[in-house]
Design an enzyme around this catalytic site. Structure first.
Site, PDB file in Angstrom:
ATOM      1  N   VAL A  16       0.829  -1.204   0.000  1.00  0.00           N
ATOM      2  CA  VAL A  16       0.000   0.000   0.000  1.00  0.00           C
ATOM      3  C   VAL A  16       0.864   1.254   0.000  1.00  0.00           C
ATOM      4  O   VAL A  16       0.643   2.184  -0.786  1.00  0.00           O
ATOM      5  CB  VAL A  16      -0.961   0.003   1.206  1.00  0.00           C
ATOM      6  CG1 VAL A  16      -1.749   1.316   1.255  1.00  0.00           C
ATOM      7  CG2 VAL A  16      -1.907  -1.184   1.141  1.00  0.00           C
ATOM      8  N   ARG A  47      11.502  -0.523   7.498  1.00  0.00           N
ATOM      9  CA  ARG A  47      12.321  -1.410   8.330  1.00  0.00           C
ATOM     10  C   ARG A  47      13.598  -1.837   7.623  1.00  0.00           C
ATOM     11  O   ARG A  47      14.614  -2.061   8.260  1.00  0.00           O
ATOM     12  CB  ARG A  47      11.511  -2.650   8.722  1.00  0.00           C
ATOM     13  CG  ARG A  47      10.437  -2.397   9.759  1.00  0.00           C
ATOM     14  CD  ARG A  47       9.738  -3.674  10.154  1.00  0.00           C
ATOM     15  NE  ARG A  47       9.053  -4.294   9.012  1.00  0.00           N
ATOM     16  CZ  ARG A  47       8.423  -5.473   9.072  1.00  0.00           C
ATOM     17  NH1 ARG A  47       8.438  -6.166  10.194  1.00  0.00           N
ATOM     18  NH2 ARG A  47       7.821  -5.954   8.001  1.00  0.00           N
ATOM     19  N   ARG A  48      13.523  -1.969   6.281  1.00  0.00           N
ATOM     20  CA  ARG A  48      14.684  -2.438   5.514  1.00  0.00           C
ATOM     21  C   ARG A  48      15.105  -1.353   4.529  1.00  0.00           C
ATOM     22  O   ARG A  48      14.612  -1.304   3.389  1.00  0.00           O
ATOM     23  CB  ARG A  48      14.342  -3.742   4.781  1.00  0.00           C
ATOM     24  CG  ARG A  48      14.010  -4.900   5.716  1.00  0.00           C
ATOM     25  CD  ARG A  48      13.823  -6.198   4.955  1.00  0.00           C
ATOM     26  NE  ARG A  48      12.672  -6.148   4.071  1.00  0.00           N
ATOM     27  CZ  ARG A  48      11.420  -6.397   4.455  1.00  0.00           C
ATOM     28  NH1 ARG A  48      11.175  -6.694   5.724  1.00  0.00           N
ATOM     29  NH2 ARG A  48      10.435  -6.339   3.592  1.00  0.00           N
ATOM     30  N   GLU A 130     -10.401   6.157   5.990  1.00  0.00           N
ATOM     31  CA  GLU A 130     -11.267   5.508   4.999  1.00  0.00           C
ATOM     32  C   GLU A 130     -10.715   4.156   4.561  1.00  0.00           C
ATOM     33  O   GLU A 130     -11.471   3.202   4.336  1.00  0.00           O
ATOM     34  CB  GLU A 130     -11.427   6.418   3.775  1.00  0.00           C
ATOM     35  CG  GLU A 130     -12.378   5.895   2.719  1.00  0.00           C
ATOM     36  CD  GLU A 130     -13.816   5.877   3.189  1.00  0.00           C
ATOM     37  OE1 GLU A 130     -14.372   4.766   3.325  1.00  0.00           O
ATOM     38  OE2 GLU A 130     -14.380   6.956   3.428  1.00  0.00           O
ATOM     39  N   GLY A 188      -2.797 -15.442  -4.460  1.00  0.00           N
ATOM     40  CA  GLY A 188      -2.376 -14.279  -3.686  1.00  0.00           C
ATOM     41  C   GLY A 188      -3.485 -13.600  -2.908  1.00  0.00           C
ATOM     42  O   GLY A 188      -3.273 -12.549  -2.298  1.00  0.00           O
ATOM     43  N   GLU A 191      -3.187 -14.991   2.758  1.00  0.00           N
ATOM     44  CA  GLU A 191      -1.836 -14.971   3.302  1.00  0.00           C
ATOM     45  C   GLU A 191      -1.373 -16.405   3.582  1.00  0.00           C
ATOM     46  O   GLU A 191      -2.175 -17.345   3.635  1.00  0.00           O
ATOM     47  CB  GLU A 191      -1.803 -14.160   4.600  1.00  0.00           C
ATOM     48  CG  GLU A 191      -2.264 -12.726   4.465  1.00  0.00           C
ATOM     49  CD  GLU A 191      -1.238 -11.854   3.754  1.00  0.00           C
ATOM     50  OE1 GLU A 191      -0.082 -12.285   3.636  1.00  0.00           O
ATOM     51  OE2 GLU A 191      -1.613 -10.754   3.308  1.00  0.00           O
ATOM     52  N   LYS A 206     -13.202  -4.473  11.478  1.00  0.00           N
ATOM     53  CA  LYS A 206     -13.944  -3.565  10.602  1.00  0.00           C
ATOM     54  C   LYS A 206     -15.366  -3.353  11.113  1.00  0.00           C
ATOM     55  O   LYS A 206     -15.908  -2.244  11.029  1.00  0.00           O
ATOM     56  CB  LYS A 206     -13.943  -4.114   9.180  1.00  0.00           C
ATOM     57  CG  LYS A 206     -12.553  -4.172   8.556  1.00  0.00           C
ATOM     58  CD  LYS A 206     -12.532  -4.949   7.253  1.00  0.00           C
ATOM     59  CE  LYS A 206     -11.127  -5.037   6.677  1.00  0.00           C
ATOM     60  NZ  LYS A 206     -11.064  -5.875   5.458  1.00  0.00           N
TER      61      LYS A 206
END
Length: 432
Positions: A16, A47-48, A130, A188, A191, A206
């Site tokens: 995202v 982080r990387r 949103e 995909g 997960e 949610k």
């Protein structure tokens, strides 16, 4: 147009976050025209740092997210890292140092939304989210703003694309749960660890957010009743089809008939094929809203993915930046009703119960007596013997509306009957 750019700090640059950065770059002129000022990506916390991120200036990348949000010249912090910590601390720090926040973090908002709203109000900053529910579908802003003058009574929706893909595949092809899950993983949609989706945790977060906004009351994740969909079988779909229904994992938020309480729940349910939600296929999301004045509204579209979710994030970014230029803030927390959240036992709906029973005279009468003793009225009954001749039969009972507590007592009593060999499945019937 104001010439000084509004500075944006991006926390997270995954699927995202990278789309947010790309759109900010490629649509920079359009965003500036819509906002009334240019927007500038001032820093990206990751982080990387060694990972190559196309289109992002490496000089903007940092691993020190706290220092980024503390800079003091940041106008808006976009948080797309997810989880509770460090997201909560970073959002808190952002407010304290003068930045408004756009977040896609459903888990955090479901758990600590009230506290974050209070902090935003204290510092006179915006908190928009949103993208936290249903991806690209405009839903939170219509509930918070477009329906602000109406009374919302019910929100019924498919808010998790992974589970809808799996159930749709089971319905359309006759696949079993594991087979459908394997396909969702290969494509995909699921997960490697699908627990948050298939056990309903994602949808429950949610539901808490939607219920709080729709009913102007505080609903936390712990208030939401949750059942996963891993036990749904091909036999359940066959029964649903016999009733002219299909099966969906639904988030249901309702105001009680007397208006004195609300409920929020997530579970698999049979819904009639005539209901608009029954036709929602694949990994799509849809939410059905019922209100006094507007009547029935449905919001439909892609509920996840980098570009769709980034679209919602950018919509919030434009709104927050406009507020910043105008010296105002948008709508904040609205919890003036302070309605209690009723337990699941008080929910009233219809039920589909499948029993394995002894194939002999008198069984149906015994079962009907148990339902009557617990105040649960039977609508229809279907019984048929097994072809394997093992002395067992299947008995399917569909009830009229009853409380969940009454149904629970009925099932417990049924299990104690010698003639009932097992309760094969229990499923609620919604959307009628």
């Amino acid at each position: 147009m104001r010439t000084r750019p509004l500075k944006v700090a991006l926390l997270g640059c995954g699927v995202v976050g990278s789309e947010v950065a790309r759109i900010m770059t490629t649509h920079a002129d359009d965003l500036a025209a819509r906002i009334g000022a240019p927007v500038e990506l001032a820093g990206v916390a990751v982080r990387r740092p060694s990972k190559v991120r196309a289109g992002i200036d490496p000089d903007l990348v940092t691993t020190d997210a706290t220092a980024l949000v503390k800079r003091g010249d940041i106008d808006v912090v976009v948080e797309v890292i997810g989880g509770i910590e460090p997201a909560r601390s970073l959002i808190t720090t952002a407010f304290e140092h003068g930045a408004s926040v756009v977040s896609a973090n459903k888990a955090l908002l479901a758990q600590d939304g009230a506290a974050l709203h209070a902090l935003a109000e204290e510092h006179k900053r915006d908190l928009y989210y949103e993208a936290a529910v249903a991806g690209a579908i405009p839903l939170i802003r219509p509930l918070r703003e477009s329906l602000a003058g109406d009374k919302v009574n019910r929100v019924l929706g498919i808010v998790n694309g992974t589970t809808n893909f799996i159930l749709d595949k089971m319905d359309s092809t006759g696949a079993g749960y594991q087979e459908a899950l394997d396909e969702a993983t290969a494509l995909g949609y699921a997960e490697a660890d699908p627990t948050a989706d298939v056990e309903g945790f994602d949808a429950a977060a949610k539901a808490a957010i939607l219920a709080g906004i729709a009913f102007h009351t505080r609903v936390r994740l712990d208030d939401v009743y949750r059942e996963g969909m891993t036990e749904v079988t091909a036999a359940d779909f066959a029964s649903a089809k016999n009733m002219g229904c299909t099966i969906k994992l639904l988030a249901i938020c309702e105001r009680a008939a007397d208006g004195e309480s609300v409920t929020a729940r997530v579970h698999p349910a049979m819904i009639p094929l005539s209901h608009p939600l029954a036709s929602v296929r694949g990994a799509y999301n849809a939410v059905f809203v019922e209100s006094d004045a507007a009547g029935q509204l449905m919001f439909y579209g892609p509920g996840a993915g980098g570009a769709p979710t980034a679209s919602a994030v950018l919509g919030d970014l434009v709104a927050v930046c406009r507020n910043k230029i105008g010296g105002a803030t948008g709508p904040g927390d609205s919890a003036y009703t302070q309605l209690p959240v009723s337990p699941m036992g008080e929910v009233v709906t219809r039920y589909h119960i499948s029993l394995d029973v002894a194939d002999k005279p008198g069984v149906l009468a015994q079962v009907a007596t148990v339902f009557a003793e617990h105040g649960v009225s039977i609508d229809t009954v279907r019984q048929h013997g097994r072809q394997d001749g093992d002395g067992e039969a299947s008995l399917v009972v569909v009830t009229h509306r009853a409380s969940d507590a009454s149904l629970g007592g009925t099932v417990e009593a049924l299990r104690s009957l010698d003639t009932v060999r097992g309760v094969a499945s229990i499923m609620r019937v919604e959307g009628e």
